[in-house]
Write a protein that holds these residues in place. Structure first.
Motif, PDB file in Angstrom:
ATOM      1  N   HIS A 129       0.831  -1.208   0.000  1.00 20.79           N
ATOM      2  CA  HIS A 129       0.000   0.000   0.000  1.00 20.79           C
ATOM      3  C   HIS A 129       0.861   1.252   0.000  1.00 20.79           C
ATOM      4  O   HIS A 129       0.587   2.203  -0.725  1.00 20.79           O
ATOM      5  N   ALA A 130       1.923   1.248   0.794  1.00 18.63           N
ATOM      6  CA  ALA A 130       2.808   2.416   0.853  1.00 18.63           C
ATOM      7  C   ALA A 130       3.472   2.646  -0.491  1.00 18.63           C
ATOM      8  O   ALA A 130       3.643   3.777  -0.932  1.00 18.63           O
ATOM      9  N   GLN A 131       3.844   1.574  -1.188  1.00 15.10           N
ATOM     10  CA  GLN A 131       4.495   1.737  -2.474  1.00 15.10           C
ATOM     11  C   GLN A 131       3.515   2.222  -3.531  1.00 15.10           C
ATOM     12  O   GLN A 131       3.896   2.893  -4.464  1.00 15.10           O
ATOM     13  N   GLU A 132       2.213   1.860  -3.380  1.00 19.62           N
ATOM     14  CA  GLU A 132       1.216   2.288  -4.346  1.00 19.62           C
ATOM     15  C   GLU A 132       0.858   3.761  -4.168  1.00 19.62           C
ATOM     16  O   GLU A 132       0.396   4.397  -5.087  1.00 19.62           O
ATOM     17  N   SER A 133       1.044   4.282  -2.949  1.00 17.39           N
ATOM     18  CA  SER A 133       0.732   5.679  -2.692  1.00 17.39           C
ATOM     19  C   SER A 133       1.654   6.566  -3.507  1.00 17.39           C
ATOM     20  O   SER A 133       2.790   6.231  -3.768  1.00 17.39           O
ATOM     21  N   ASP A 134       1.135   7.690  -3.867  1.00 13.29           N
ATOM     22  CA  ASP A 134       1.885   8.639  -4.675  1.00 13.29           C
ATOM     23  C   ASP A 134       2.377   9.765  -3.778  1.00 13.29           C
ATOM     24  O   ASP A 134       1.608  10.334  -3.005  1.00 13.29           O
ATOM     25  N   GLU A 135       3.674  10.086  -3.897  1.00 17.44           N
ATOM     26  CA  GLU A 135       4.219  11.154  -3.059  1.00 17.44           C
ATOM     27  C   GLU A 135       3.582  12.502  -3.383  1.00 17.44           C
ATOM     28  O   GLU A 135       3.721  13.441  -2.622  1.00 17.44           O
ATOM     29  N   GLY A 136       2.871  12.600  -4.480  1.00 16.95           N
ATOM     30  CA  GLY A 136       2.146  13.817  -4.815  1.00 16.95           C
ATOM     31  C   GLY A 136       0.790  13.900  -4.134  1.00 16.95           C
ATOM     32  O   GLY A 136       0.093  14.895  -4.239  1.00 16.95           O
ATOM     33  N   ASP A 137       0.424  12.860  -3.405  1.00 14.14           N
ATOM     34  CA  ASP A 137      -0.853  12.782  -2.712  1.00 14.14           C
ATOM     35  C   ASP A 137      -0.669  13.227  -1.257  1.00 14.14           C
ATOM     36  O   ASP A 137       0.189  12.705  -0.549  1.00 14.14           O
ATOM     37  N   PHE A 138      -1.446  14.191  -0.809  1.00 12.88           N
ATOM     38  CA  PHE A 138      -1.332  14.713   0.551  1.00 12.88           C
ATOM     39  C   PHE A 138      -1.426  13.586   1.583  1.00 12.88           C
ATOM     40  O   PHE A 138      -0.707  13.586   2.574  1.00 12.88           O
ATOM     41  N   ALA A 139      -2.291  12.608   1.336  1.00 16.20           N
ATOM     42  CA  ALA A 139      -2.478  11.502   2.284  1.00 16.20           C
ATOM     43  C   ALA A 139      -1.226  10.641   2.428  1.00 16.20           C
ATOM     44  O   ALA A 139      -1.023  10.025   3.475  1.00 16.20           O
ATOM     45  N   PHE A 140      -0.377  10.599   1.418  1.00 19.05           N
ATOM     46  CA  PHE A 140       0.892   9.872   1.517  1.00 19.05           C
ATOM     47  C   PHE A 140       1.730  10.432   2.658  1.00 19.05           C
ATOM     48  O   PHE A 140       2.374   9.692   3.391  1.00 19.05           O
ATOM     49  N   TRP A 141       1.687  11.741   2.815  1.00 22.98           N
ATOM     50  CA  TRP A 141       2.492  12.417   3.833  1.00 22.98           C
ATOM     51  C   TRP A 141       1.752  12.544   5.157  1.00 22.98           C
ATOM     52  O   TRP A 141       2.347  12.423   6.216  1.00 22.98           O
ATOM     53  N   ASP A 142       0.450  12.832   5.123  1.00 27.16           N
ATOM     54  CA  ASP A 142      -0.349  13.035   6.330  1.00 27.16           C
ATOM     55  C   ASP A 142      -0.822  11.677   6.847  1.00 27.16           C
ATOM     56  O   ASP A 142      -1.995  11.331   6.768  1.00 27.16           O
ATOM     57  N   THR A 143       0.097  10.917   7.401  1.00 28.98           N
ATOM     58  CA  THR A 143      -0.192   9.531   7.759  1.00 28.98           C
ATOM     59  C   THR A 143      -1.152   9.388   8.923  1.00 28.98           C
ATOM     60  O   THR A 143      -1.805   8.356   9.056  1.00 28.98           O
ATOM     61  N   ASP A 144      -1.279  10.411   9.763  1.00 23.71           N
ATOM     62  CA  ASP A 144      -2.231  10.320  10.868  1.00 23.71           C
ATOM     63  C   ASP A 144      -3.562  10.996  10.537  1.00 23.71           C
ATOM     64  O   ASP A 144      -4.439  11.095  11.390  1.00 23.71           O
ATOM     65  N   ALA A 145      -3.709  11.454   9.302  1.00 25.39           N
ATOM     66  CA  ALA A 145      -4.951  12.083   8.813  1.00 25.39           C
ATOM     67  C   ALA A 145      -5.387  13.257   9.683  1.00 25.39           C
ATOM     68  O   ALA A 145      -6.573  13.519   9.850  1.00 25.39           O
ATOM     69  N   SER A 146      -4.418  14.006  10.203  1.00 29.03           N
ATOM     70  CA  SER A 146      -4.725  15.147  11.070  1.00 29.03           C
ATOM     71  C   SER A 146      -5.054  16.414  10.282  1.00 29.03           C
ATOM     72  O   SER A 146      -5.509  17.390  10.858  1.00 29.03           O
ATOM     73  N   GLY A 147      -4.778  16.414   8.987  1.00 26.58           N
ATOM     74  CA  GLY A 147      -5.031  17.602   8.183  1.00 26.58           C
ATOM     75  C   GLY A 147      -3.793  18.437   7.948  1.00 26.58           C
ATOM     76  O   GLY A 147      -3.841  19.434   7.232  1.00 26.58           O
ATOM     77  N   ASP A 148      -2.687  18.056   8.588  1.00 22.99           N
ATOM     78  CA  ASP A 148      -1.417  18.713   8.305  1.00 22.99           C
ATOM     79  C   ASP A 148      -0.290  17.690   8.445  1.00 22.99           C
ATOM     80  O   ASP A 148      -0.484  16.596   8.944  1.00 22.99           O
ATOM     81  N   ILE A 149       0.867  18.073   7.963  1.00 20.95           N
ATOM     82  CA  ILE A 149       2.006  17.164   7.920  1.00 20.95           C
ATOM     83  C   ILE A 149       3.069  17.664   8.892  1.00 20.95           C
ATOM     84  O   ILE A 149       3.564  18.787   8.751  1.00 20.95           O
ATOM     85  N   SER A 150       3.401  16.836   9.854  1.00 12.42           N
ATOM     86  CA  SER A 150       4.456  17.183  10.806  1.00 12.42           C
ATOM     87  C   SER A 150       5.814  16.849  10.194  1.00 12.42           C
ATOM     88  O   SER A 150       5.908  16.150   9.183  1.00 12.42           O
ATOM     89  N   ARG A 151       6.843  17.338  10.821  1.00 11.54           N
ATOM     90  CA  ARG A 151       8.195  17.008  10.364  1.00 11.54           C
ATOM     91  C   ARG A 151       8.431  15.494  10.440  1.00 11.54           C
ATOM     92  O   ARG A 151       9.060  14.914   9.573  1.00 11.54           O
ATOM     93  N   GLU A 152       7.908  14.850  11.472  1.00 13.82           N
ATOM     94  CA  GLU A 152       8.074  13.410  11.617  1.00 13.82           C
ATOM     95  C   GLU A 152       7.399  12.663  10.462  1.00 13.82           C
ATOM     96  O   GLU A 152       7.950  11.704   9.924  1.00 13.82           O
ATOM     97  N   GLU A 153       6.189  13.098  10.107  1.00 15.68           N
ATOM     98  CA  GLU A 153       5.502  12.465   8.974  1.00 15.68           C
ATOM     99  C   GLU A 153       6.285  12.697   7.684  1.00 15.68           C
ATOM    100  O   GLU A 153       6.409  11.794   6.848  1.00 15.68           O
ATOM    101  N   TRP A 154       6.791  13.915   7.523  1.00 24.62           N
ATOM    102  CA  TRP A 154       7.561  14.247   6.324  1.00 24.62           C
ATOM    103  C   TRP A 154       8.807  13.361   6.228  1.00 24.62           C
ATOM    104  O   TRP A 154       9.094  12.784   5.191  1.00 24.62           O
ATOM    105  N   ASP A 155       9.530  13.245   7.351  1.00 22.25           N
ATOM    106  CA  ASP A 155      10.734  12.416   7.366  1.00 22.25           C
ATOM    107  C   ASP A 155      10.396  10.952   7.077  1.00 22.25           C
ATOM    108  O   ASP A 155      11.157  10.256   6.401  1.00 22.25           O
ATOM    109  N   GLY A 156       9.247  10.487   7.579  1.00 22.95           N
ATOM    110  CA  GLY A 156       8.807   9.119   7.285  1.00 22.95           C
ATOM    111  C   GLY A 156       8.512   8.930   5.806  1.00 22.95           C
ATOM    112  O   GLY A 156       8.848   7.893   5.224  1.00 22.95           O
ATOM    113  N   GLY A 157       7.901   9.927   5.187  1.00 22.75           N
ATOM    114  CA  GLY A 157       7.629   9.860   3.748  1.00 22.75           C
ATOM    115  C   GLY A 157       8.915   9.830   2.943  1.00 22.75           C
ATOM    116  O   GLY A 157       9.050   9.071   1.976  1.00 22.75           O
ATOM    117  N   ILE A 158       9.882  10.656   3.353  1.00 19.64           N
ATOM    118  CA  ILE A 158      11.190  10.668   2.685  1.00 19.64           C
ATOM    119  C   ILE A 158      11.847   9.295   2.823  1.00 19.64           C
ATOM    120  O   ILE A 158      12.424   8.765   1.869  1.00 19.64           O
TER     121      ILE A 158
END
Length: 106
Positions: A22-51
């Motif tokens: 599922h993670a590989q199918e997600s697109d890094e251009g998709d906000f949900a790929f980065w906002d893993t806790d679905a809070s409506g914003d992306i924390s530095r931790e979420e960003w680093d996890g996406g990277i």
């Protein structure tokens, strides 16, 4: 007991592989790929996890030899501060969209 342990292990492996797929199918251009806790914003931790997910995907491709497009995507996304336009340590959907628009115009 051993039979139950093997069943548990097989189930765990299945869940982990489904999560990875599922993670590989997600697109890094998709906000949900980065906002893993679905809070409506992306924390530095979420960003680093996406990277880290992008980096892992690059390493998995072609025996660790990522193609030029993958490296370019990784380089574009790695600077959190470039995307967090108002420096509030959160990336909201508007900031992310402006960042995406900027990428498309390059």
């Amino acid at each position: 007991m051993q039979r139950h342990w093997l069943t548990l292990m097989a189930g765990s492996v299945l869940v982990m592989s489904m999560t990875a797929a599922h993670a590989q199918e997600s697109d890094e251009g998709d906000f949900a790929f980065w906002d893993t806790d679905a809070s409506g914003d992306i924390s530095r931790e979420e960003w680093d996890g996406g990277i880290a997910n992008i980096r892992t995907g690059m390493q998995a491709e072609d025996d660790g030899n990522a193609n030029e497009d993958d490296r370019a995507i990784y380089n574009m996304y790695r600077d959190y501060n470039e995307v967090d336009l108002n420096d509030d340590e959160r990336i909201d959907s508007d900031e992310f969209e402006r960042f995406q628009d900027g990428l498309e115009n390059q």
